[in-house]
Design a protein around this motif. Structure first.
Motif, PDB file in Angstrom:
ATOM      1  N   UNK A 185       0.816  -1.266   0.036  1.00  0.00           N
ATOM      2  CA  UNK A 185       0.106  -0.033   0.041  1.00  0.00           C
ATOM      3  C   UNK A 185       0.988   1.159  -0.048  1.00  0.00           C
ATOM      4  N   UNK A 186       0.433   2.238  -0.757  1.00  0.00           N
ATOM      5  CA  UNK A 186       1.241   3.465  -0.961  1.00  0.00           C
ATOM      6  C   UNK A 186       1.222   4.286   0.446  1.00  0.00           C
ATOM      7  N   UNK A 187       0.040   4.393   1.024  1.00  0.00           N
ATOM      8  CA  UNK A 187      -0.125   4.922   2.102  1.00  0.00           C
ATOM      9  C   UNK A 187       0.483   4.301   3.497  1.00  0.00           C
ATOM     10  N   UNK A 188       0.576   3.068   3.496  1.00  0.00           N
ATOM     11  CA  UNK A 188       1.328   2.170   4.398  1.00  0.00           C
ATOM     12  C   UNK A 188       2.863   2.542   4.354  1.00  0.00           C
ATOM     13  N   UNK A 189       3.239   2.716   3.180  1.00  0.00           N
ATOM     14  CA  UNK A 189       4.732   3.271   3.169  1.00  0.00           C
ATOM     15  C   UNK A 189       4.969   4.592   3.539  1.00  0.00           C
ATOM     16  N   UNK A 190       3.999   5.552   2.799  1.00  0.00           N
ATOM     17  CA  UNK A 190       4.506   6.925   2.836  1.00  0.00           C
ATOM     18  C   UNK A 190       4.141   7.665   4.269  1.00  0.00           C
ATOM     19  N   UNK A 191       3.195   7.276   4.974  1.00  0.00           N
ATOM     20  CA  UNK A 191       2.824   7.921   6.115  1.00  0.00           C
ATOM     21  C   UNK A 191       3.978   7.653   7.114  1.00  0.00           C
ATOM     22  N   UNK A 192       4.359   6.501   7.556  1.00  0.00           N
ATOM     23  CA  UNK A 192       5.735   6.429   8.536  1.00  0.00           C
ATOM     24  C   UNK A 192       6.800   7.146   7.946  1.00  0.00           C
ATOM     25  N   UNK A 193       6.921   7.146   6.683  1.00  0.00           N
ATOM     26  CA  UNK A 193       8.215   7.833   5.856  1.00  0.00           C
ATOM     27  C   UNK A 193       8.046   9.191   6.412  1.00  0.00           C
ATOM     28  N   UNK A 194       6.819   9.973   6.143  1.00  0.00           N
ATOM     29  CA  UNK A 194       6.535  11.092   6.396  1.00  0.00           C
ATOM     30  C   UNK A 194       6.827  11.668   7.756  1.00  0.00           C
ATOM     31  N   UNK A 195       6.360  10.671   8.707  1.00  0.00           N
ATOM     32  CA  UNK A 195       6.630  11.109  10.339  1.00  0.00           C
ATOM     33  C   UNK A 195       8.157  11.114  10.390  1.00  0.00           C
ATOM     34  N   UNK A 196       8.890  10.345  10.111  1.00  0.00           N
ATOM     35  CA  UNK A 196      10.486  10.149  10.303  1.00  0.00           C
ATOM     36  C   UNK A 196      10.942  11.476   9.688  1.00  0.00           C
ATOM     37  N   UNK A 197      10.792  11.815   8.405  1.00  0.00           N
ATOM     38  CA  UNK A 197      11.426  13.122   7.846  1.00  0.00           C
ATOM     39  C   UNK A 197      10.867  14.431   8.372  1.00  0.00           C
ATOM     40  N   UNK A 198       9.767  14.362   9.068  1.00  0.00           N
ATOM     41  CA  UNK A 198       9.174  15.594   9.527  1.00  0.00           C
ATOM     42  C   UNK A 198      10.228  15.869  11.014  1.00  0.00           C
ATOM     43  N   UNK A 199      10.501  14.714  11.443  1.00  0.00           N
ATOM     44  CA  UNK A 199      11.355  14.906  12.918  1.00  0.00           C
ATOM     45  C   UNK A 199      12.750  15.385  12.307  1.00  0.00           C
ATOM     46  N   UNK A 200      13.273  14.644  11.145  1.00  0.00           N
ATOM     47  CA  UNK A 200      14.677  14.854  10.652  1.00  0.00           C
ATOM     48  C   UNK A 200      14.798  16.488  10.383  1.00  0.00           C
ATOM     49  N   UNK A 201      13.660  17.022   9.754  1.00  0.00           N
ATOM     50  CA  UNK A 201      13.677  18.313   9.301  1.00  0.00           C
ATOM     51  C   UNK A 201      12.825  19.469   9.985  1.00  0.00           C
ATOM     52  N   UNK A 202      12.702  18.839  11.366  1.00  0.00           N
ATOM     53  CA  UNK A 202      11.722  19.672  12.424  1.00  0.00           C
ATOM     54  C   UNK A 202      12.371  21.135  12.447  1.00  0.00           C
TER      55      UNK A 202
END
Length: 334
Positions: A185-202
């Protein structure tokens, strides 16, 4: 289940009987002057009905004999799109051995891929340890005042890490693409990645929106889709001023005879990329800014992984003003 040979034989006999009945009617009508009209008509009508019934019966028997092949074709499509991993069902005695051999081949292939993936994981683990040691030595060198040496070591360690990731991802996808039933699933992959990248670029205050429908699934292993979307989202976050958007759309094929495609777009509102550089950016080692950190392998990894699954990656102008990355992969929809 009835033997395929028996079904076809009975169908052929009925068809033959129907043809003989038609031939008999034609002969009777040809010599009608030799028989009373009433008898000719009665005989013709009876034989005509018998001929029609025989033809229908023959057609139904042949259709019944060939029906398992249509069922097999449907089940093979299920294996291809990931809803099944084995060829299920009962088949005529002439076909069942082929089905059993095919299932055995699928099992053997799946086991071989699992062994290859395990070896790839062992290799990655074995290489990460010495790279971590070299990275620590670089930190010590920096602490001792050898900044130039430390910078050179850090750069080479990063290059080696990306090379390892590149080749391992390529090998893993080559193996995974050979396994029927790969889907994610695209959403199953994209949502966790988005959370991780938001923390990295907070610290930069970037927003990252994921607009992917849960039913949008692609024929791809989860790890490989994570690798592709992770690289695209990370690139978008690096260059965006304030916003990155990932969206997915389903593209049905012409005629509706296949599952179609899922297109994933990653848009940023950064400075953009000249059209003359977009194709070159997908090549290994090419970077938009040589002064920026990185190895220039991220988009090349996406390109190679997409190609292994029969997909494509294209860079374009984003409506937000920056870069739009369009990743297309085969849909796993039924």
């Amino acid at each position: 289940m009835r033997s395929l040979r028996t079904s076809l034989l009975i169908g052929a006999v009925l068809w033959t009987f129907g043809l003989l009945a038609v031939w008999s009617i034609l002969i009777t009508l040809y010599y009608r002057q030799m028989y009373p009209i009433r008898i000719v008509h009665a005989h013709s009508h009876a034989m005509g009905i018998l001929a029609i019934l025989s033809a229908i019966g023959g057609f139904l028997m042949v259709r019944s004999g060939l029906a398992p092949f249509e069922d097999m074709r449907r089940r093979l499509r299920d294996i291809q799109n990931g809803s099944e991993r084995r060829l299920q069902g009962r088949y005529p005695g002439e076909v069942q051995p082929v089905v059993d051999d095919l299932n055995a081949l699928l099992s053997h292939q799946e086991q071989a891929v699992q062994r290859a993936l395990a070896k790839a994981g062992d290799l990655a683990h074995g290489l990460k340890t010495p790279l971590a040691v070299v990275s620590q030595e670089a930190q010590r060198a920096a602490a001792d005042g050898h900044t130039a040496l430390a910078a050179a070591l850090h750069e080479q360690v990063e290059r080696m890490r990306r090379q390892i990731e590149y080749h391992l991802a390529h090998a893993r996808a080559a193996a995974s693409g050979a396994v029927p039933g790969a889907r994610c699933s695209v959403a199953a992959s994209a949502v966790p990645l988005a959370r991780t990248l938001l923390r990295l670029h907070a610290a930069r205050g970037i927003t990252l929106d994921v607009q992917a429908a849960p039913e949008h699934e692609v024929r791809c292993q989860r790890e490989d889709l994570d690798e592709m979307l992770g690289n695209l989202l990370d690139n978008g976050c690096k260059w965006a001023k304030s916003r990155v958007v990932l969206a997915s759309t389903l593209e049905p094929p012409p005629g509706g005879n296949a599952a179609g495609w899922v297109e994933m777009t990653v848009d940023d509102d950064g400075p953009g990329l000249p059209a003359s550089m977009r194709e070159a950016m997908l090549q290994r080692g090419v970077r938009a800014d040589e002064a920026a950190p990185g190895s220039g392998l991220g988009l090349a990894i996406v390109r190679d992984l997409a190609a292994l699954y029969g997909g494509t990656i294209v860079l374009d102008q984003s409506p937000q003003g920056g870069v739009r990355a369009r990743l297309r992969l085969p849909s796993a929809a039924q």
